[in-house]
Scaffold this motif. Structure first.
Motif, PDB file in Angstrom:
ATOM      1  N   ARG A 232     -24.005   2.512  11.554  1.00 43.34           N
ATOM      2  CA  ARG A 232     -24.359   3.412  12.658  1.00 43.34           C
ATOM      3  C   ARG A 232     -23.409   3.781  13.517  1.00 43.34           C
ATOM      4  NH1 ARG A 232     -29.269  -0.505  13.415  1.00 43.34           N
ATOM      5  NH2 ARG A 232     -27.423  -2.027  12.901  1.00 43.34           N
ATOM      6  N   ALA A 233     -23.098   3.244  14.727  1.00 47.71           N
ATOM      7  CA  ALA A 233     -22.017   3.635  15.709  1.00 47.71           C
ATOM      8  C   ALA A 233     -20.766   3.485  15.001  1.00 47.71           C
ATOM      9  CB  ALA A 233     -22.465   2.870  17.055  1.00 47.71           C
ATOM     10  N   GLU A 234     -20.731   2.229  14.178  1.00 47.41           N
ATOM     11  CA  GLU A 234     -19.240   2.026  13.850  1.00 47.41           C
ATOM     12  C   GLU A 234     -18.587   2.964  13.003  1.00 47.41           C
ATOM     13  OE1 GLU A 234     -22.326  -0.753  11.527  1.00 47.41           O
ATOM     14  OE2 GLU A 234     -22.111   0.396  13.456  1.00 47.41           O
ATOM     15  N   ALA A 235     -19.598   3.679  12.174  1.00 46.20           N
ATOM     16  CA  ALA A 235     -19.129   4.764  11.253  1.00 46.20           C
ATOM     17  C   ALA A 235     -18.539   6.045  12.063  1.00 46.20           C
ATOM     18  CB  ALA A 235     -20.153   5.211  10.285  1.00 46.20           C
ATOM     19  N   GLN A 236     -18.931   6.238  13.242  1.00 51.89           N
ATOM     20  CA  GLN A 236     -18.511   7.293  14.107  1.00 51.89           C
ATOM     21  C   GLN A 236     -17.252   6.928  14.761  1.00 51.89           C
ATOM     22  OE1 GLN A 236     -20.603   9.425  13.485  1.00 51.89           O
ATOM     23  NE2 GLN A 236     -22.196   8.332  12.668  1.00 51.89           N
ATOM     24  N   LEU A 237     -16.455   5.847  14.771  1.00 56.55           N
ATOM     25  CA  LEU A 237     -15.187   5.450  15.275  1.00 56.55           C
ATOM     26  C   LEU A 237     -14.223   6.389  14.620  1.00 56.55           C
ATOM     27  CD1 LEU A 237     -15.464   1.560  15.373  1.00 56.55           C
ATOM     28  CD2 LEU A 237     -15.760   3.193  17.481  1.00 56.55           C
ATOM     29  N   PRO A 238     -13.196   6.869  15.447  1.00 53.62           N
ATOM     30  CA  PRO A 238     -12.040   7.661  14.938  1.00 53.62           C
ATOM     31  C   PRO A 238     -11.330   6.569  13.824  1.00 53.62           C
ATOM     32  CG  PRO A 238     -12.337   7.642  17.365  1.00 53.62           C
ATOM     33  CD  PRO A 238     -13.317   6.740  16.788  1.00 53.62           C
ATOM     34  N   GLY A 239     -10.589   7.539  13.291  1.00 53.58           N
ATOM     35  CA  GLY A 239      -9.767   6.863  11.832  1.00 53.58           C
ATOM     36  C   GLY A 239      -8.785   5.806  12.665  1.00 53.58           C
ATOM     37  N   HIS A 240      -8.059   6.436  13.787  1.00 54.15           N
ATOM     38  CA  HIS A 240      -7.135   5.501  14.260  1.00 54.15           C
ATOM     39  C   HIS A 240      -7.724   4.099  14.743  1.00 54.15           C
ATOM     40  CE1 HIS A 240      -8.512   7.213  18.157  1.00 54.15           C
ATOM     41  NE2 HIS A 240      -7.922   6.296  18.749  1.00 54.15           N
ATOM     42  N   VAL A 241      -8.827   4.277  15.174  1.00 58.21           N
ATOM     43  CA  VAL A 241      -9.412   2.991  15.589  1.00 58.21           C
ATOM     44  C   VAL A 241      -9.451   1.940  14.243  1.00 58.21           C
ATOM     45  CG1 VAL A 241     -11.507   1.544  16.629  1.00 58.21           C
ATOM     46  CG2 VAL A 241     -10.692   3.870  17.551  1.00 58.21           C
ATOM     47  N   TRP A 242      -9.964   2.379  13.234  1.00 63.14           N
ATOM     48  CA  TRP A 242      -9.912   1.543  11.885  1.00 63.14           C
ATOM     49  C   TRP A 242      -8.423   1.115  11.451  1.00 63.14           C
ATOM     50  CZ3 TRP A 242     -13.932  -1.177  10.850  1.00 63.14           C
ATOM     51  CH2 TRP A 242     -15.198  -0.728  11.218  1.00 63.14           C
ATOM     52  N   LYS A 243      -7.519   2.036  11.764  1.00 68.81           N
ATOM     53  CA  LYS A 243      -6.288   1.904  11.493  1.00 68.81           C
ATOM     54  C   LYS A 243      -5.719   0.524  11.983  1.00 68.81           C
ATOM     55  CE  LYS A 243      -2.345   2.827   9.167  1.00 68.81           C
ATOM     56  NZ  LYS A 243      -2.413   2.751   7.535  1.00 68.81           N
ATOM     57  N   GLN A 244      -6.169   0.092  13.183  1.00 64.65           N
ATOM     58  CA  GLN A 244      -5.745  -1.249  13.705  1.00 64.65           C
ATOM     59  C   GLN A 244      -6.241  -2.202  12.838  1.00 64.65           C
ATOM     60  OE1 GLN A 244      -4.035  -1.611  16.537  1.00 64.65           O
ATOM     61  NE2 GLN A 244      -3.580   0.427  16.282  1.00 64.65           N
ATOM     62  N   LEU A 245      -7.153  -2.171  11.804  1.00 65.84           N
ATOM     63  CA  LEU A 245      -7.408  -3.082  10.843  1.00 65.84           C
ATOM     64  C   LEU A 245      -6.376  -3.130   9.719  1.00 65.84           C
ATOM     65  CD1 LEU A 245      -9.225  -5.371   9.603  1.00 65.84           C
ATOM     66  CD2 LEU A 245     -10.628  -3.373   8.572  1.00 65.84           C
ATOM     67  N   GLN A 246      -5.985  -2.065   9.410  1.00 63.37           N
ATOM     68  CA  GLN A 246      -4.998  -2.115   8.183  1.00 63.37           C
ATOM     69  C   GLN A 246      -3.600  -2.677   8.684  1.00 63.37           C
ATOM     70  OE1 GLN A 246      -2.127  -0.142   7.120  1.00 63.37           O
ATOM     71  NE2 GLN A 246      -2.204  -1.210   5.199  1.00 63.37           N
ATOM     72  N   HIS A 247      -3.419  -2.462  10.073  1.00 63.68           N
ATOM     73  CA  HIS A 247      -1.993  -2.795  10.421  1.00 63.68           C
ATOM     74  C   HIS A 247      -2.187  -4.335  10.568  1.00 63.68           C
ATOM     75  CE1 HIS A 247      -0.688   0.984  11.672  1.00 63.68           C
ATOM     76  NE2 HIS A 247      -1.462   1.034  12.717  1.00 63.68           N
ATOM     77  N   LEU A 248      -3.210  -5.020  10.357  1.00 55.52           N
ATOM     78  CA  LEU A 248      -2.850  -6.465  10.301  1.00 55.52           C
ATOM     79  C   LEU A 248      -2.431  -7.070   8.977  1.00 55.52           C
ATOM     80  CD1 LEU A 248      -6.223  -7.544  12.321  1.00 55.52           C
ATOM     81  CD2 LEU A 248      -3.821  -7.604  13.056  1.00 55.52           C
ATOM     82  N   PHE A 249      -2.724  -6.081   8.062  1.00 56.50           N
ATOM     83  CA  PHE A 249      -2.454  -6.475   6.381  1.00 56.50           C
ATOM     84  C   PHE A 249      -1.730  -5.210   5.989  1.00 56.50           C
ATOM     85  CE2 PHE A 249      -6.867  -7.733   7.864  1.00 56.50           C
ATOM     86  CZ  PHE A 249      -6.575  -9.238   7.751  1.00 56.50           C
ATOM     87  N   PRO A 250      -0.212  -5.088   6.487  1.00 50.29           N
ATOM     88  CA  PRO A 250       0.369  -3.961   5.771  1.00 50.29           C
ATOM     89  C   PRO A 250       0.838  -4.220   4.512  1.00 50.29           C
ATOM     90  CG  PRO A 250       1.815  -5.647   7.192  1.00 50.29           C
ATOM     91  CD  PRO A 250       0.460  -6.126   7.226  1.00 50.29           C
ATOM     92  N   GLU A 251       0.589  -5.050   3.785  1.00 51.46           N
ATOM     93  CA  GLU A 251       0.791  -5.222   2.272  1.00 51.46           C
ATOM     94  C   GLU A 251      -0.245  -4.716   1.380  1.00 51.46           C
ATOM     95  OE1 GLU A 251       2.088  -9.072   1.489  1.00 51.46           O
ATOM     96  OE2 GLU A 251       3.453  -9.461   3.226  1.00 51.46           O
ATOM     97  N   THR A 252      -1.415  -4.254   1.859  1.00 54.69           N
ATOM     98  CA  THR A 252      -2.494  -4.132   1.194  1.00 54.69           C
ATOM     99  C   THR A 252      -3.071  -2.723   1.626  1.00 54.69           C
ATOM    100  OG1 THR A 252      -2.971  -6.482   1.207  1.00 54.69           O
ATOM    101  CG2 THR A 252      -4.840  -5.087   0.573  1.00 54.69           C
ATOM    102  N   SER A 253      -3.631  -2.012   0.551  1.00 53.87           N
ATOM    103  CA  SER A 253      -4.288  -0.816   0.792  1.00 53.87           C
ATOM    104  C   SER A 253      -5.679  -1.161   1.236  1.00 53.87           C
ATOM    105  CB  SER A 253      -4.371   0.357  -0.312  1.00 53.87           C
ATOM    106  OG  SER A 253      -2.977   0.658  -0.299  1.00 53.87           O
ATOM    107  N   ILE A 254      -6.505  -0.459   2.135  1.00 53.14           N
ATOM    108  CA  ILE A 254      -7.934  -0.942   2.229  1.00 53.14           C
ATOM    109  C   ILE A 254      -8.878   0.206   2.160  1.00 53.14           C
ATOM    110  CG2 ILE A 254      -9.388  -1.590   4.248  1.00 53.14           C
ATOM    111  CD1 ILE A 254      -7.384  -3.199   5.354  1.00 53.14           C
TER     112      ILE A 254
END
Length: 418
Positions: A232-254
């Protein structure tokens, strides 16, 4: 509704000030506070007299829908301590001993001032998120303060800044804190992670940290798939917010897969897109993509759209799913839960409170106990939101997003009778 399932909570989480902010103040290095900086005093307004039309409308909605806990009549009186309509009359407000002894008005006041701060028009420098993490700097996942400090976020010295940012980042950081190699959740008996949970997390971390494993796994370039069900609400978050997750795992595509009838909102049509055949894709960059599947998970599972599942590459999260809620139980506990357990992949779920999460987990165990393994016992979520929310249908109910977390998985190994 989310709020209809929230349990009443009377004590806020203790928050410590970020380390560097404290040091700067102690040394007198901070400039004098601006009169426009948010404070409990300048952000407090009675909702029915709020400068924000949204909050005036919410006050009217509360009066139209809520019931006084003392008289069981409609709500007409606004609590002067919280600024939110809570009782039928001043007399009922004065007679509500439990309301005053529990100091529930203090949490309601936090709801009030947080909502006014978000609508104040002040600058929000805390939303200027950092980019890639330097390889020589380690991220500390023990709590919000250390995470912000080691990730070089803007120094958040007030509860208003923390409330605004943690509400947004609670979703990606809840996921990150579970999967990260330096997760704050340790193995039983000192921590909530079970032996089966350690097995599932070890498989996922094998994919997330390919260089550290010292081995090249077949299909290593396959992205990690994170399925978020009932979004619901989590799907409306901007992409740059979710990008913070990928910054934790820079060696892996998500790949983030948002699954559910409310996973994609078309702002132009002002309605949710619903389709069991079309998938909406948003590409953030070469290492992260967002997929929106606008039907129930079991529909795609039965069509084998997500096959094959791989415990090294796939993980599921359900934020406040309401497994045990009367209004959503049938959607979760039949075809969808059966499909989830059949994947044999890790599933993590959160709740608004300990009781809320326990109701969900207990129902899952009572219904499918012989078919699942617990991966993570219910425990407070280190990266739960610090912003207090209000149930407009019952203004005496306040809650925070993602306060507790637990995990389970379809049983992989069955005992064989000899």
């Amino acid at each position: 509704m989310l709020a209809s399932r929230a349990s009443v909570l009377y004590r806020a989480k203790p928050m410590t000030r970020p380390i560097m902010g404290f040091v700067r103040n102690a040394l007198g290095l901070d400039p004098p506070a601006s009169p426009d900086d948010p404070t409990p005093e300048n952000r407090f307004h009675l909702w029915e007299q709020s400068p924000s039309p949204d909050l005036r409308e919410r006050a009217a909605r509360i009066k139209a829908m809520a019931t006084c806990p003392v008289t069981h009549k409609d709500v007409q009186f606004t609590c002067p301590l919280s600024g939110i309509p809570t009782h039928h009359s001043k007399e009922a407000w004065e007679q509500d001993v439990e309301y005053h002894e529990s100091k529930r008005y203090e949490l309601l006041k936090k709801v009030n001032i947080y909502e006014h701060d978000l609508r104040s028009g002040r600058p929000f420098p805390e939303f200027d998120f950092p980019q890639e993490q330097d390889y020589d700097r380690m991220v500390n996942m023990n709590n919000w303060d250390l995470f912000f400090y080691t990730r070089s976020f803007y120094s958040m010295d007030t509860e208003f800044q923390l409330a605004a940012v943690t509400k947004m980042l609670s979703y990606p950081m809840t996921i990150g804190s579970v999967l990260h190699q330096y997760s704050p959740y340790s193995l039983n008996p000192k921590g909530p992670v079970t032996l089966e949970g350690l097995k599932s997390l070890a498989a996922l971390r094998y994919t997330l940290y390919p260089e550290q494993s010292g081995r090249v796994r077949a299909g290593q370039d396959t992205p990690l798939r994170i399925f978020i069900l009932g979004t619901r609400a989590e799907a409306q978050l901007p992409g740059h917010v979710w990008k913070q997750l990928q910054h934790l795992f820079p060696e892996t595509s998500i790949e983030l897969h948002f699954v559910g009838p409310e996973s994609f909102y078309d702002r132009e049509k002002r309605s949710y897109v619903q389709s069991s055949t079309e998938t909406i894709v948003k590409r953030i960059d070469e290492s992260m993509q967002l997929f929106y599947h606008t039907d129930f998970f079991h529909v795609f599972h039965e069509a084998q759209d997500f096959f094959p599942y791989d415990p090294y590459n796939d993980v599921f999260f359900c934020f406040h799913p309401g497994f045990a809620a009367p209004e959503t139980q049938e959607y979760w506990m039949e075809d969808t839960m059966k499909a989830l357990l059949q994947t044999k992949c890790a599933v993590f779920t959160t709740g608004f409170s300990k009781d809320d999460l326990l109701r969900d987990i207990n129902l899952v165990q009572d219904t499918y106990g012989s078919e699942l393994d617990m991966l993570m016992d219910p425990v407070p979520n280190v990266f739960g939101s610090t912003k207090w929310e209000l149930n407009d249908n019952n203004p005496h109910e306040v809650y925070q997003f993602n306060m507790y977390i637990a995990g389970f998985r379809g049983k992989r190994y069955h005992a064989i009778e000899l």
